[in-house]
Design an enzyme around this catalytic site. Structure first.
Site, PDB file in Angstrom:
ATOM      1  N   GLY A 206     -40.386 -25.112   9.075  1.00  0.00           N
ATOM      2  CA  GLY A 206     -41.739 -25.834   8.913  1.00  0.00           C
ATOM      3  C   GLY A 206     -41.973 -27.040   9.843  1.00  0.00           C
ATOM      4  O   GLY A 206     -41.473 -26.693  10.951  1.00  0.00           O
ATOM      5  N   LEU A 227     -32.463 -27.129   9.976  1.00  0.00           N
ATOM      6  CA  LEU A 227     -33.957 -27.422  10.108  1.00  0.00           C
ATOM      7  C   LEU A 227     -34.489 -26.744  11.478  1.00  0.00           C
ATOM      8  O   LEU A 227     -33.987 -26.878  12.498  1.00  0.00           O
ATOM      9  CB  LEU A 227     -34.134 -29.040  10.370  1.00  0.00           C
ATOM     10  CG  LEU A 227     -33.462 -29.716   8.940  1.00  0.00           C
ATOM     11  CD1 LEU A 227     -33.812 -31.459   9.318  1.00  0.00           C
ATOM     12  CD2 LEU A 227     -34.598 -29.478   7.946  1.00  0.00           C
ATOM     13  N   GLU A 228     -35.568 -25.820  11.232  1.00  0.00           N
ATOM     14  CA  GLU A 228     -36.398 -25.320  12.395  1.00  0.00           C
ATOM     15  C   GLU A 228     -37.812 -25.931  12.281  1.00  0.00           C
ATOM     16  O   GLU A 228     -38.563 -25.413  11.370  1.00  0.00           O
ATOM     17  CB  GLU A 228     -36.373 -23.858  12.406  1.00  0.00           C
ATOM     18  CG  GLU A 228     -36.786 -23.456  13.703  1.00  0.00           C
ATOM     19  CD  GLU A 228     -37.409 -22.109  13.746  1.00  0.00           C
ATOM     20  OE1 GLU A 228     -38.956 -22.216  14.002  1.00  0.00           O
ATOM     21  OE2 GLU A 228     -37.165 -20.920  13.185  1.00  0.00           O
ATOM     22  N   LEU A 229     -38.257 -26.673  13.111  1.00  0.00           N
ATOM     23  CA  LEU A 229     -39.397 -27.589  12.865  1.00  0.00           C
ATOM     24  C   LEU A 229     -40.369 -27.250  13.986  1.00  0.00           C
ATOM     25  O   LEU A 229     -41.158 -27.924  14.165  1.00  0.00           O
ATOM     26  CB  LEU A 229     -39.023 -29.042  12.878  1.00  0.00           C
ATOM     27  CG  LEU A 229     -37.699 -29.545  11.950  1.00  0.00           C
ATOM     28  CD1 LEU A 229     -37.506 -30.793  12.257  1.00  0.00           C
ATOM     29  CD2 LEU A 229     -38.079 -28.914  10.498  1.00  0.00           C
ATOM     30  N   TRP A 425     -29.820 -18.282  15.841  1.00  0.00           N
ATOM     31  CA  TRP A 425     -31.080 -18.837  15.880  1.00  0.00           C
ATOM     32  C   TRP A 425     -31.126 -20.502  15.842  1.00  0.00           C
ATOM     33  O   TRP A 425     -30.717 -21.000  14.677  1.00  0.00           O
ATOM     34  CB  TRP A 425     -31.879 -18.222  14.855  1.00  0.00           C
ATOM     35  CG  TRP A 425     -33.419 -18.334  15.016  1.00  0.00           C
ATOM     36  CD1 TRP A 425     -34.329 -19.215  14.314  1.00  0.00           C
ATOM     37  CD2 TRP A 425     -34.356 -18.140  16.087  1.00  0.00           C
ATOM     38  NE1 TRP A 425     -35.648 -19.159  14.907  1.00  0.00           N
ATOM     39  CE2 TRP A 425     -35.558 -18.664  15.988  1.00  0.00           C
ATOM     40  CE3 TRP A 425     -34.009 -17.441  17.366  1.00  0.00           C
ATOM     41  CZ2 TRP A 425     -36.427 -18.308  16.702  1.00  0.00           C
ATOM     42  CZ3 TRP A 425     -34.907 -17.348  18.300  1.00  0.00           C
ATOM     43  CH2 TRP A 425     -36.171 -17.703  17.897  1.00  0.00           C
TER      44      TRP A 425
END
Length: 456
Positions: A206, A227-229, A425
């Protein structure tokens, strides 16, 4: 509290759901912890088989899911939903599970048994975004369940039906209801649960602000986090590139899904010898798009998921043009000043402009000419984000040498905007931390446990 999904198609309320109270949330976590013990005790092969069956059950719902996605976040029905990528990712993680989770045997002699096992965290919270609501969720849900964790899925308020669909499918094939739960939680309850160590691991995809809130909630708990931000992903087209292929792929990477892709292309650097041709071809492609109702099979570009997202993109474009950028696309007739937004190509842009520095997450891309690899590398690294980069050249050695110098998580050559489940990823800088999918995804969703057994 009520979660409300406003459909970008017409601004109507598409779905509402009540969030769990804190006591209800605590009870759900308690049930998950109990269910996880029994779930992890099942043979790995059985867990794999059940997850694969659950994935297939989602696929069987696809005719209903596709229009639901259009209603919730605006992607045109002509693209057929997400089951291809959803299935590819889950299937790959199922395929590698036996090896990825295998014990590391150090010694098994008359004197000692020494082994490292990978054991589940217990309960994994997956907080999934609306832009690719099924694929982003399955990245963690499938391997977390296969590894023996219980999973609680909290989906974005823009796509509340997605978690319900996944729960319905997974439960229908025999995955225990308490081992995989779809939950509706407000931000405060989510933060409080994390702070109270409700979860062994949290995966969040997010906004940067959301990621910071997650880390703040977890401070001092030592809860693992993925965390992918977001990103500001660049493309670099070198002088020996196939310019037609580069334009087709990079512009699609910038505009598909109305530009609402985590790894979408948001800025392009083109060698000066190809710059004019690249821009001309790019403008022709974008002028061929049909903006409109995503339920219309002729529509190629739907509305953005929410008016406020479209307004942010409009603001970046307006500021850039005021500062000297050239906008190449005339306003489409279907642009309503709301969620329906004209896609835009900008030149005469600089890195002083927000559109080249801040995440746009919409159908706009700035294109700049460059003279050298060094100049392109400097521009690509001039960003707070680092998710992917796309290099276009016929020279693999040159591409890899440049890739070594780019601050990012994944580097593509002659492709873009794709997630390979065999590769980790991951990202760096403000894009976040951790890594999903691949063998490394399993490593993050489990912890190592060492056994040093001296035999009598």
């Amino acid at each position: 509290m009520t979660i409300t999904c406003i459909s970008p198609i017409d601004g109507s309320i598409y779905a509402t759901r009540e969030t769990l109270s804190r006591s209800e949330a605590d009870a759900a976590v308690a049930r998950a912890k109990v269910a996880q013990v029994a779930w992890a005790a099942r043979p790995l092969a059985e867990r794999i088989k059940l997850v694969q069956a659950g994935v297939a059950a989602v696929g069987a719902m696809n005719d209903d899911i596709v229009p639901e996605i259009a209603h919730q976040m605006g992607r045109p029905v002509r693209y057929g939903g997400e089951f291809g990528g959803f299935n590819e990712r889950a299937s790959y993680m199922a395929e590698i599970a036996q090896d990825a989770l295998a014990d590391v045997e150090i010694e098994d002699s008359d004197a000692f048994r020494r082994v490292i096992k990978r054991v589940p965290h217990s309960v994994v919270l997956v907080v999934a975004p609306w832009n690719y609501p099924y694929m982003t969720a399955i990245n963690t849900v499938a391997p977390a369940l296969i590894a023996g964790n219980a999973v609680m899925l909290k989906h974005a308020s823009q796509t509340p039906l997605v978690g319900e669909r996944m729960a319905q499918a997974f439960h229908s094939v025999g995955i225990p209801e308490d081992a995989f739960q779809n939950v509706f939680l407000d931000h405060d309850s989510t933060s409080a649960l994390i702070a109270d160590r409700a979860f062994g691991f949290v995966n969040f995809t997010g906004s940067l602000g959301g990621g910071k809130a997650m880390e703040a909630a977890a401070a001092g708990t030592f809860t693992g986090m993925g965390l992918e931000l977001g990103g500001k992903d660049p493309g670099y087209v070198m002088e020996d590139a196939n310019v037609d292929a580069a334009v087709d792929t990079l512009i699609d990477g910038a505009m598909f899904n109305s530009g609402q892709c985590c790894c979408g292309i948001e800025r392009i650097y083109v060698h000066e010898s190809l710059f004019d041709a690249f821009v001309q071809k790019a403008v022709a492609i974008v002028n061929g798009y049909k903006l409109g109702n995503p339920l219309d099979p002729e529509t190629t570009l739907g509305p953005m998921a929410h008016v406020r997202f479209a307004n942010e993109v409009r603001g970046q474009i307006t500021e850039a043009v005021a500062d000297g950028a050239t906008a190449h696309i005339d306003t489409f007739a279907e642009d309503d000043g709301g969620a329906y937004l004209t896609p835009q190509i900008l030149t005469n842009v600089t890195h002083d402009m927000r559109v080249m520095r801040e995440e746009s997450f919409g159908p706009v891309v700035g294109i700049m000419p460059v003279k050298t690899d060094a100049e392109a590398i400097a521009f690509m690294n001039d960003s707070d984000f680092g998710l992917t980069a796309s290099l276009w050249t016929q020279d693999t050695l040159r591409a890899e040498a440049i890739a070594d110098q780019i601050e990012t998580g994944t580097v593509f050559m002659n492709r873009a905007d794709y997630l390979d489940p065999a590769l980790c990823w991951t990202g760096c800088k403000d894009t976040g931390r951790g890594g999903g999918l691949s063998v490394i995804g399993y490593h993050n969703l489990t912890r190592p446990k060492s056994y040093h057994l001296k035999k009598a």
